[in-house]
Design an enzyme around this catalytic site. Sequence first.
Site: not given
Length: 876
Positions: A586, A697
Amino acid sequence: MAMLKSLSSILFTSFALLFFLVHAQDQSGFISIDCGIPDDSSYNDETTGIKYVSDSAFVDSGTTKRIAAQFQSSGFDRHLLNVRSFPQSKRSCYDVPTPRGKGFKYLIRTRFMYGNYDDLGRVPEFDLYLGVNFWDSVKLDDATTILNKEIITIPLLDNVQVCVVDKNAGTPFLSVLEIRLLLNTTYETPYDALTLLRRLDYSKTGKLPSRYKDDIYDRIWTPRIVSSEYKILNTSLTVDQFLNNGYQPASTVMSTAETARNESLYLTLSFRPPDPNAKFYVYMHFAEIEVLKSNQTREFSIWLNEDVISPSFKLRYLLTDTFVTPDPVSGITINFSLLQPPGEFVLPPIINALEVYQVNEFLQIPTHPQDVDAMRKIKATYRVKKNWQGDPCVPVDYSWEGIDCIQSDNTTNPRVVSLNISFSELRGQIDPAFSNLTSIRKLDLSGNTLTGEIPAFLANLPNLTELNVEGNKLTGIVPQRLHERSKNGSLSLRFGRNPDLCLSDSCSNTKKKNKNGYIIPLVVVGIIVVLLTALALFRRFKKKQQRGTLGERNGPLKTAKRYFKYSEVVNITNNFERVIGKGGFGKVYHGVINGEQVAVKVLSEESAQGYKEFRAEVDLLMRVHHTNLTSLVGYCNEINHMVLIYEYMANENLGDYLAGKRSFILSWEERLKISLDAAQGLEYLHNGCKPPIVHRDVKPTNILLNEKLQAKMADFGLSRSFSVEGSGQISTVVAGSIGYLDPEYYSTRQMNEKSDVYSLGVVLLEVITGQPAIASSKTEKVHISDHVRSILANGDIRGIVDQRLRERYDVGSAWKMSEIALACTEHTSAQRPTMSQVVMELKQIVYGIVTDQENYDDSTKMLTVNLDTEMVPRAR
């Protein structure tokens, strides 16, 4: 009559000088800035009575700091206890109005004391500029060295700009900035400026420097250490109390003098300039301070090397006379001799004070004043959040972000020809200041929130060929003249995505159609709204099913972090006004809590990151605390509203810098420190947490940078704990990003701490090269590790280092960094170092630390890299 004119001239000069001196004593010609003290604060110095004010009104960047505690009680002047440092920009400038405006002569002084304000223990070096021209270099010996830099000039503008420029040798800073009004009849030369080399008071040993109020101009006079060959004369009487001399050295300075101890017939003054080719003016100040007998006199000739430059110089009792070299002097060594003429009643020469100034010729021509005024007005009106400091165009290496300039020849002022301030959060109407950019060719104002009509004056800019105002909230009709220029091809005009803006020949038709045909569109819109609402409800229902029923889907989780209601989040972000980041989860919004900036990460309904990742990130950040990991301020967990609130990172992420999305280029030293910070954050996850955590990540966009460019790992939604007792493997669905993913994952479908090591290695290679993890060509895609290995196999370290650094880096550390990065990106995890080893190696580069390796197995003491052969890069 001639005598009356002469007397009138003397009286006028005397009254002018008296008027000036009265104003000097009341500080009306002073500006005194203490850099780094709280905004809008001020105080009177206990020793001098000078009023110092905060620098907040004169600079719009930088970080305020206080010197280390160990130096605060060491008797330093109050104005040396704080600094403003500038870690974010190559050039940072103060913009200060002069006391009387342009056309008057000023002494401008900067003062520096490092005081280990940043706890790094490394004294920085940087350059100092006055406006667009080089002033001097700042080099400090140690943390407590007090360095003064002074320049005398007559500004061409009402304001002066004092700038510090980073040259990749530490963060520039400033302790004090002072401006003092001088008489225009003093320090006269045909050159642009004079830079102080030295100012000496021939006085008693142990005397403190003299300045205001003793010196009306607040010059700082340094006592000269007198050798045994000389002796000091002194008087308790006031020297020059009748304002005889415009230079007005302090009476406390002139009341002492130096002469030869053996009453030699001559006195020699010598100095060795730092640059033998530079030009210098020398100012010698003399006053007779001994009561002479009626038949005695003190006079001498002044020689420069072998040439006499003043055949007879006679001193007067308690009156100051100043001798100035008629022409600038230069050389490897400059020797002045004061030679006593023969005579029984002639006393030997003396000297009371001396000043030496280096000629400074301003070679750079500043931007045209009209363009400067326009750009400053634009900056102030829209509060532009770019690094707009100093001169817009000059020097070229530090020109303002988003502008291009052109200079027709070396004698004319550069002009602004292109201005791009798209997507810069501009609000309000298009300011008339744009009309003064008469040389502009391209103007891009797209992607902002500009309102009102397009002003007609834009059509009158004679050189404008491209105008882009797309994506604003402009209204009304496009000016006819702009429309005509667009139609005849003299102007490229783009004005789309302004719903209430139209061309002059289409507005009336549009209004008529809107009036007569609104019923059908309303019906269509109503149907669309119903369908979209139904679709949204269906997708929300499906999303809830996908996210599962994990019990704590609404309300506070079991964490000590602050819980915020969604209504509070709306207030914190000012109704989600400013987006500072976007991702698969988002958007990230700017927010403020109790005056402190925060980053607000809002999970969208369409996000691939569901409640499981949200909960994982909250749980992880709840129990990890490290200076190189982003800290969680709070969160919101309401139905359909999942929000994480982090500390604010002013410089966003490393990825933007490496990709060239920011105008600022990271120096080699900054890249090394950022790499170490990231490694330390990951090392804490691997070894400081129980059970250990794999980030999974690691990539440049997940390495955030604060205002000091300190790096912190972020985005822990994919992180997982692993067992150290068992295999240490995490069976997982695909996680991570292409280019950074452990090659072993494709065969094992498992990840461990060595997977983070691999990802960090890729990041290190990007830091070194400035290139992306995967480079695409027409025929193939090449991973950065393969590219670097192929070049280093030929021993060519310069072939891989980011060209934007322009070879401003240490070759040895570049080799070492490359070795570490390639060791991390070995295809087999067993051949990769641990994160602890990576941290150890990076510390050796950053700090030069010789670490204790006894705790490591012999087989891991050296990080080796497998290139095309078994060669390890050592060509340094």
